[in-house]
Motif scaffolding. Structure first.
Motif, mmCIF file in Angstrom:
data_model
loop_
_atom_site.group_PDB
_atom_site.id
_atom_site.type_symbol
_atom_site.label_atom_id
_atom_site.label_comp_id
_atom_site.label_asym_id
_atom_site.label_seq_id
_atom_site.Cartn_x
_atom_site.Cartn_y
_atom_site.Cartn_z
ATOM 1 N N MET A 90 48.519 22.060 -16.420
ATOM 2 C CA MET A 90 49.967 21.803 -16.428
ATOM 3 C C MET A 90 50.456 21.777 -17.872
ATOM 4 O O MET A 90 49.828 21.150 -18.737
ATOM 5 C CB MET A 90 50.253 20.455 -15.755
ATOM 6 N N PRO A 91 51.558 22.443 -18.197
ATOM 7 C CA PRO A 91 52.041 22.491 -19.570
ATOM 8 C C PRO A 91 52.462 21.125 -20.074
ATOM 9 O O PRO A 91 52.805 20.240 -19.302
ATOM 10 C CB PRO A 91 53.245 23.454 -19.486
ATOM 11 N N ASP A 92 52.433 20.974 -21.397
ATOM 12 C CA ASP A 92 52.852 19.717 -22.011
ATOM 13 C C ASP A 92 54.351 19.560 -21.867
ATOM 14 O O ASP A 92 55.140 20.343 -22.373
ATOM 15 C CB ASP A 92 52.455 19.728 -23.487
ATOM 16 N N THR A 136 49.454 15.636 -10.553
ATOM 17 C CA THR A 136 48.047 15.426 -10.223
ATOM 18 C C THR A 136 47.203 16.431 -10.977
ATOM 19 O O THR A 136 47.484 17.631 -10.943
ATOM 20 C CB THR A 136 47.813 15.585 -8.701
ATOM 21 N N ASP A 137 46.188 15.946 -11.657
ATOM 22 C CA ASP A 137 45.268 16.816 -12.397
ATOM 23 C C ASP A 137 44.006 16.987 -11.566
ATOM 24 O O ASP A 137 43.383 15.991 -11.167
ATOM 25 C CB ASP A 137 44.905 16.202 -13.747
ATOM 26 N N GLN A 140 35.501 20.522 -2.827
ATOM 27 C CA GLN A 140 36.639 19.713 -3.224
ATOM 28 C C GLN A 140 36.616 19.457 -4.721
ATOM 29 O O GLN A 140 35.662 19.799 -5.424
ATOM 30 C CB GLN A 140 36.637 18.389 -2.449
ATOM 31 N N GLN A 141 37.665 18.815 -5.184
ATOM 32 C CA GLN A 141 37.781 18.540 -6.607
ATOM 33 C C GLN A 141 38.139 17.078 -6.826
ATOM 34 O O GLN A 141 38.778 16.443 -5.994
ATOM 35 C CB GLN A 141 38.880 19.404 -7.240
ATOM 36 N N PHE A 142 37.676 16.540 -7.943
ATOM 37 C CA PHE A 142 38.166 15.244 -8.355
ATOM 38 C C PHE A 142 39.622 15.401 -8.763
ATOM 39 O O PHE A 142 40.034 16.446 -9.267
ATOM 40 C CB PHE A 142 37.365 14.722 -9.561
ATOM 41 N N HIS A 143 40.406 14.375 -8.582
ATOM 42 C CA HIS A 143 41.789 14.464 -9.041
ATOM 43 C C HIS A 143 42.209 13.155 -9.691
ATOM 44 O O HIS A 143 41.750 12.079 -9.322
ATOM 45 C CB HIS A 143 42.735 14.811 -7.894
ATOM 46 N N GLN A 144 43.050 13.292 -10.664
ATOM 47 C CA GLN A 144 43.599 12.144 -11.369
ATOM 48 C C GLN A 144 45.100 12.130 -11.125
ATOM 49 O O GLN A 144 45.805 13.097 -11.425
ATOM 50 C CB GLN A 144 43.295 12.237 -12.868
ATOM 51 N N GLN A 145 45.575 11.038 -10.584
ATOM 52 C CA GLN A 145 46.990 10.937 -10.235
ATOM 53 C C GLN A 145 47.781 10.341 -11.389
ATOM 54 O O GLN A 145 47.430 9.270 -11.903
ATOM 55 C CB GLN A 145 47.162 10.090 -8.979
ATOM 56 N N ARG A 151 51.478 13.423 -21.745
ATOM 57 C CA ARG A 151 51.621 13.903 -20.369
ATOM 58 C C ARG A 151 52.689 13.099 -19.651
ATOM 59 O O ARG A 151 52.998 11.963 -20.020
ATOM 60 C CB ARG A 151 50.285 13.809 -19.614
ATOM 61 N N ARG A 152 53.251 13.705 -18.600
ATOM 62 C CA ARG A 152 54.332 13.056 -17.863
ATOM 63 C C ARG A 152 53.781 12.318 -16.655
ATOM 64 O O ARG A 152 52.795 12.720 -16.038
ATOM 65 C CB ARG A 152 55.386 14.075 -17.430
#
Length: 494
Positions: A1-3, A34-35, A169-174, A243-244
């Protein structure tokens, strides 16, 4: 995701009637905050587990792993071929004399009282011993010394199970927090408040205001100033300014917004965020801490315009949020066919749900006003006649009856019942049913009895005792028989 850290803060409220996809929009927005990170590979997990362990620790870990598989006796070749041992050798760039390394560790950490091991340079602490068959085992008294290693092994095994269970699946950071407002929701849940805690905490985000007399108790209850959902999110955003982050609020109008936000109602304005031109800082009500809302926090909310409690909060939010209307989208709805196995989009045996919803909403707007319209979500999952009938009976008619105050004439106008024979009317006047002519009196009584039985235990609004002018749903629609088994009855709603 862009800055997007330098973007102007976003405050948006999505408004509309029920069933127009407002909450769905929030869920889609959440994905933007979400990353997604690829899951760790097994070799990475091994590297993380072993990189700080000595050879003695690695051998102990091998024994603990065998014990978890119900194997207590282990021979040297099994140790040397174990994945922990080989991975440690790879980390240390070792390829030769691995058996010698294992033998050295085992003998060095054997007890002086051993009957099977003779070794001069023993370490002070014993972990292993050997039986007469040449198999090694962990000494029972060493178990307490290996508590930390056992925990590390358990975490590694759980991580492996997670990988195997969800390889794709993937880990995700909210980078968002989502809450749903309701009548009892307040400042204490959203910003900060005094709430009970079951154990004394030294956490920086919990300032105790009363202490238990027994500080060593694990079940003591204290009262502390606890951070709410918005404050926690702002703290994360402030420590990660590149990051937002997003606060997602469903049904913002269900709570007293002024009470929930408190002094933050001014701070959330884009130009009053930290670092902005008119930045503001206030002292929080309970903790007294200085606080300002970070500029990299966006706020999105939903608002149901059918809620009649909007007036007090509408003006307070207009200057702070952009309002985006979410109208019904009938174009998303399918055409259903009477024959479930085929499609006949232009035929007499099909029903165009888009036309049906559009026409219903046109009449609803003319009679009850635009705020009483139906959202497309009411019909989005309808794919056959039976589902359509069920949605009409259990959702659409009760929703419109509430909006119309149960007025039969209004409901019949919406469903174009005025010029229809009673057998084809969606809505019946219960008094008319009672006073019907003698030829139809028995049918009328059966209709009332059947409907009272069907709706017992269902929506209490529909199961109230009949009074003059009260409405009833046509029994044939409820039973899905008669005229209501034919597509024409629904087509005439266009």
């Amino acid at each position: 995701m862009p800055d997007m850290s330098n973007c102007k803060p976003t405050n948006i409220i999505y408004t509309g009637v029920a069933g127009t996809g407002k909450t769905y929009r929030l869920l889609q927005i959440a994905k933007q905050y979400t990353d997604y990170l690829p899951r760790a590979k097994d070799e990475d997990l091994l590297k993380q587990l072993l990189h700080e362990l000595s050879w003695r620790d690695v051998v102990c870990l091998v024994f603990l792993d065998f014990q978890s598989q119900k194997q207590d006796l282990v021979k040297v070749p099994e140790i040397v071929s174990h994945e922990f041992f080989t991975a440690k050798a790879t980390q240390n760039a070792r390829e030769k004399n691995l058996s010698n390394t294992a033998w050295s560790v085992l003998q060095m950490h054997s007890p002086t009282s051993s009957q099977t091991v003779t070794y001069k340079n023993r370490a002070s602490q014993a972990y292993f011993d050997k039986d007469n068959s040449g198999a090694w085992y962990l000494l029972p008294e060493s178990t307490e010394l290996l508590t930390e290693l056992s925990q590390q092994l358990a975490e590694f095994q759980q991580a492996q199970r997670d990988n195997n269970a969800s390889q794709n699946q993937q880990f995700h950071q909210q980078r968002f927090s989502m809450v749903s407002f309701h009548q009892a929701y307040g400042y204490e849940e959203f910003v900060e408040g005094i709430r009970p805690v079951m154990a004394v905490s030294n956490s920086s985000n919990s300032k105790l205001v009363s202490n238990s007399q027994e500080n060593n108790s694990q079940t003591q209850m204290s009262y502390g100033i606890q951070d709410g959902a918005f404050l926690k999110l702002c703290q994360r955003a402030a420590s990660d300014p590149t990051r937002r982050y997003a606060m997602l609020i469903d049904e913002i109008n269900r709570a007293n917004v002024s009470r929930v936000f408190g002094e933050l109602l001014s701070l959330i304005e884009p130009d009053k965020r930290a670092g902005m031109a008119n930045a503001m800082t206030i002292n929080l009500a309970y903790s007294g801490r200085a606080f300002s809302v970070p500029a990299n926090v966006d706020i999105y909310a939903t608002m149901n315009i059918q809620d009649h409690s909007l007036a007090p909060l509408d003006m307070a939010l207009r200057r702070r949020f952009r309002f985006i209307d979410c109208p019904p989208q009938p174009e998303l709805l399918p055409i259903i066919s009477l024959d479930k196995g085929s499609e006949a989009p232009n035929g007499a045996e099909s029903i165009d749900l888009a036309k049906l919803l559009t026409s219903l909403n046109n009449r609803i707007s003319q009679i009850l006003g635009g705020e009483a319209q139906l959202g497309h979500a009411f019909l989005l999952s309808v794919h056959d006649f039976e589902q359509l009938q069920t949605v009409l009976i259990e959702q659409i008619i009760p929703q419109l009856a509430q909006a119309a105050g149960g007025q039969v004439a209004v409901l019949q106008s919406i469903f174009k019942d005025e010029q229809q024979p009673m057998r084809a009317q969606f809505i019946h006047d219960s008094q008319t049913l009672i006073n019907n002519n003698a030829d139809h009196q028995m049918d009328s009584q059966n209709t009332i009895t059947a409907q009272n039985q069907i709706f017992s235990g269902h929506n209490t609004f529909l199961s109230q005792p009949m009074s003059a002018g009260s409405y009833r749903i046509n029994t044939d629609l409820i039973n899905k028989t008669g005229e209501f088994a034919k597509p024409f009855v629904y087509q005439r709603l266009y």
